[in-house]
Design a protein around this motif. Sequence first.
Motif, mmCIF file in Angstrom:
data_model
loop_
_atom_site.group_PDB
_atom_site.id
_atom_site.type_symbol
_atom_site.label_atom_id
_atom_site.label_comp_id
_atom_site.label_asym_id
_atom_site.label_seq_id
_atom_site.Cartn_x
_atom_site.Cartn_y
_atom_site.Cartn_z
ATOM 1 N N UNK A 55 0.839 -1.202 0.000
ATOM 2 C CA UNK A 55 0.000 0.000 0.000
ATOM 3 C C UNK A 55 0.871 1.248 0.000
ATOM 4 N N UNK A 56 1.936 1.191 0.777
ATOM 5 C CA UNK A 56 2.825 2.344 0.871
ATOM 6 C C UNK A 56 3.576 2.554 -0.436
ATOM 7 N N UNK A 57 3.903 1.465 -1.128
ATOM 8 C CA UNK A 57 4.566 1.570 -2.430
ATOM 9 C C UNK A 57 3.649 2.251 -3.444
ATOM 10 N N UNK A 58 2.351 1.924 -3.380
ATOM 11 C CA UNK A 58 1.400 2.561 -4.300
ATOM 12 C C UNK A 58 1.480 4.071 -4.143
ATOM 13 N N UNK A 59 1.415 4.511 -2.873
ATOM 14 C CA UNK A 59 1.395 5.962 -2.632
ATOM 15 C C UNK A 59 2.741 6.621 -2.914
ATOM 16 N N UNK A 60 3.813 5.968 -2.523
ATOM 17 C CA UNK A 60 5.132 6.622 -2.589
ATOM 18 C C UNK A 60 5.891 6.342 -3.879
ATOM 19 N N UNK A 61 5.467 5.358 -4.639
ATOM 20 C CA UNK A 61 6.215 5.001 -5.859
ATOM 21 C C UNK A 61 5.320 4.967 -7.088
ATOM 22 N N UNK A 62 4.348 4.055 -7.125
ATOM 23 C CA UNK A 62 3.582 3.849 -8.368
ATOM 24 C C UNK A 62 2.795 5.086 -8.779
#
Lengths: 422, 422, 422
Positions: A55-62
Amino acid sequence: MSTDKWNLSFKVQRKSGMAAAEWNGDNRTIEQLIEDYQPGYSMEQQFYRDPEIYQREIENIFLKHWILAGHVSQIPNAGDFFLFEMDRESVIVIRTRDGEVRAHLNVCRHRGSHICLEKQGNAKLLTCPYHAWSFDLDGNLVSARLMAEDFDKSQNGLHAAKVELVGGLIFISLSDNPPSLATMRKDLGDVFDTFGFDHMKLAASKTFPIAANWKLAVENYQECYHCTPSHQEYAKIHALALAPEKFAELKEDYLAASDGSVRQEESSCYFDRAKPGDEGYQYGRNPLLKGMKSGALGGEAVAPLLGKLKRHDGAASEFMVGPLSFFLIYNDHMVGYRFVPNSHETCSCDVFWFVRDDAVEGRDYDLEKLTWLWDITTQSDEEIIVNNQKGVDSHFYRPGRLSKMEYFEQSFLNWYLAALKG
Amino acid sequence: MSTDKWNLSFKVQRKSGMAAAEWNGDNRTIEQLIEDYQPGYSMEQQFYRDPEIYQREIENIFLKHWILAGHVSQIPNAGDFFLFEMDRESVIVIRTRDGEVRAHLNVCRHRGSHICLEKQGNAKLLTCPYHAWSFDLDGNLVSARLMAEDFDKSQNGLHAAKVELVGGLIFISLSDNPPSLATMRKDLGDVFDTFGFDHMKLAASKTFPIAANWKLAVENYQECYHCTPSHQEYAKIHALALAPEKFAELKEDYLAASDGSVRQEESSCYFDRAKPGDEGYQYGRNPLLKGMKSGALGGEAVAPLLGKLKRHDGAASEFMVGPLSFFLIYNDHMVGYRFVPNSHETCSCDVFWFVRDDAVEGRDYDLEKLTWLWDITTQSDEEIIVNNQKGVDSHFYRPGRLSKMEYFEQSFLNWYLAALKG
Amino acid sequence: MSTDKWNLSFKVQRKSGMAAAEWNGDNRTIEQLIEDYQPGYSMEQQFYRDPEIYQREIENIFLKHWILAGHVSQIPNAGDFFLFEMDRESVIVIRTRDGEVRAHLNVCRHRGSHICLEKQGNAKLLTCPYHAWSFDLDGNLVSARLMAEDFDKSQNGLHAAKVELVGGLIFISLSDNPPSLATMRKDLGDVFDTFGFDHMKLAASKTFPIAANWKLAVENYQECYHCTPSHQEYAKIHALALAPEKFAELKEDYLAASDGSVRQEESSCYFDRAKPGDEGYQYGRNPLLKGMKSGALGGEAVAPLLGKLKRHDGAASEFMVGPLSFFLIYNDHMVGYRFVPNSHETCSCDVFWFVRDDAVEGRDYDLEKLTWLWDITTQSDEEIIVNNQKGVDSHFYRPGRLSKMEYFEQSFLNWYLAALKG
């Protein structure tokens, strides 16, 4: 988000029965896991299994960075469109009446239905199949039946994604404030010119679904330590599969023989080496094995020379933009790789083959020969990556020591952990 | 449950990596989401994705209200039974020796095994296939081998579900204290009499699995704003597909021409208009397009007139009971729609076709012609609803403005949010 | 782990929308659920559904105890190996050059890839397919290309699982400090001798996937209360299917007629009766029905007598080690059952058929006849167990009273709850 909040959230996650840490008796928060990362080693299991980290990758990366959506040759005419899909997003990439390329979220502003249901096509209007709200090619709402008098069409256009063209390559970002591509454009203008980025077309593409976390797929692409054991076809053509010393020799020979018609100078602004505010990118040129011309069976040429190139000089260039899009530029064709996350445990690798736009299939190139090398190579990568995930899932997996040939993966890991920290 | 507890639980949920809010950077509790709902708009993404909200729906909606289980014509003889399945529940609906219809949870009181494994059949005793505990048709435990002396059979009967017959329609509730159907019975007695609810049989049924949250399916059924774009076959027969003004004209013409043989008076006690303690219900009668007799190809009649009806008068009645069961009554047949939640992201729409009980298939009606309209219409609804879910899943979905033709959906949303609050 | 922590975690779990308790309005922690268990009854729903409880089972049960991995006859030569897989673990069980049986986690110490991809085979070296790190058959890292000078191969061997042979049976434990098998070995030496545990071979095996929590499968195997209703073939051969009184009579007759050539004395050190620090085990011998010789059609003998046995004496022995491995020893063959958890809602039952090692298939035994009884019996058990899970999933399931024939299941439940408490 504040560390405190994430500490809380991660402790909660640790208890949710879904994550690796609890089962490893590991109570560390995401922040602790990031801080505890030991350079020179692979990462902890949690980074490859934990839905909370995803979930954090979605917000901070994708949702922040740039990714290859496709190529202008897929949508030559006004109204031509294709869908780019990532995780739970669907984006309509479309040619407008004034010839521009735009990207709209495929989400109706009425009750949210997908508007375009076909993966590609041509539309005069983007009309939602549910209640017939219609949007023009620029995403403006032009008709919605039976709405209240105070309903403001101008406030109900489709959500726009950012678009930038690099030659004919279409990059999009779902962020309102994405990192800048300006430095890359200025730096690599000569490269795009030499290889004729404005004069290519998409000749073929193929999607490889991968039952593994997206990072294992990206890491696999960052190192050639596995090339000799896993990719004999690649290893018979590319010098990068050699040990560093042998590779260095070949590179010296190549540079000595080079006539300078292709840029040799490296630009290593990728991952942790990107300037603040810039999207990471990289350019480099590496020799092929002696006598090899291109990435095809026997190292044979398979298509007309790209751009301004006059000859095969026994090398290939690498180019990357952002964390998910990579290119390998042979003198006669370019291969693109896009890694698309679909969930915390699945992703896909989409491979694109590009040739010069005036090349004619059957006459100037053969699709089988053009796609052979990176079709079989990506198939074996898919197997490798899935087997990697299976072992990383084990209670007994622990971060392992990286080799001298995994320096580029180290860059990715450094960048990833900083990006995840946000 | 207390708001505090739910705040806690929801905050936890927000952190569990499974819900929409976190990924939208949205930390609101269920209570806040309910309070923040803006009338005139669709609901926030969380209501369509969040497993925690689904758990609450189970307790506050599915296990409290009435739902259509089936029809007495499915179980004419003592021992005849069929299974009604919803979410994780399986209910045995059975005809007892004294001719009554009873419903028992399909859960053995020994160690919990399902007792009836076939979807329908006839049984003299309900004998658990695991350890042979046997229950009579009324659900009483009649034999259990080798139990301790202090074991009390009378305390180990099958858990009973509440049953009420509306004509031949079998409604069940899993609540010990369900809302009352008395007001509806008293109000609509004349309707049931006119249409011969006591003299129908089930002619056909079909299940349509839907990969979407159940509310998107119910909402789809609450509005005809989508009928013209999505259901041309329906729109060629039903006036409801018209814009409100045009529909009003047709209705006036119809009422003027009506001989009063069918009740015209509306009862709008559905959803948020139900009296406290009563199950919501609704009755209304709407014109078909000029010259149309029934819901079939060309608006042709497809079966003998129902109940006391003497002619086709160019209209059809609507009837609903509770949040999940809906009926469309043509003069010559009745169609029932039941929306069954199976998980927070899947449901099914079960369609039932009823004709008068003395009609003979082949002679008096043709199954193909009888089922044509609502088979194709429900197929396209399934596609619509799944595409709606896909867009609602997007990070970029936001509640959108409802049209003038979605007033009934607004009633559903108002009721739903109050019911969820509990 | 401390109770407090688990209280917290369980409350969290209760809120995560995944567990049974919330949906039953049940807020008890794991500790409370364990304390509240009422002897003489089945367990609460949560124990069969809750992912959090499953995580705790992994740590407190699956990773601590002994389980049957396979048989030495599967790996006669140096380099022969097979994989044992449980939950997210894959273990390489291999014959080393010095003839020993070792077990290594199938997880490369570099970046974690699975090393052996085939379920069985022969290897001279265990070479990871990803980057070619190579391990010898003892699990020592023997080659890793291009590592830094300070890289210590000796610290990077494969993680070892504990191995103990009981005759030819290979048991493994993933714990560094598993319970002891010494007491069992000392106690049952005569049994292993009589039945020739050192002189058997694996004749056949079959895996039965089960869509249910592993405990429902183990519980099913602990009681014969279901044998008469569910297993008529078994019930025609085994006296255990009879009611306790009738069984007692047959056992007396059998003991009176016994010539003492097979041990009759029971060892009931199983489950809650195991000594502290010891792995639980059990031995017992029970009569077959009059005239029955073995577990085959008509009770006929199907293979040469095992070990030192001279005749069929109308009985069969039972043997168990640890919570997941069970054996039924007929005079002419042995059947093994292994219950393997794969997730909180799925498991498998693996059945093994053993005969004396000098028996020749086709000449001395027929595979069809040998495997018939426990193939059909396990197929019907799989159905029973899945139907049990379906009912246990219901909101209306409640723990039910156990019968006089479920005393052994009671032992399992007592042990399980103590083991879960940890």
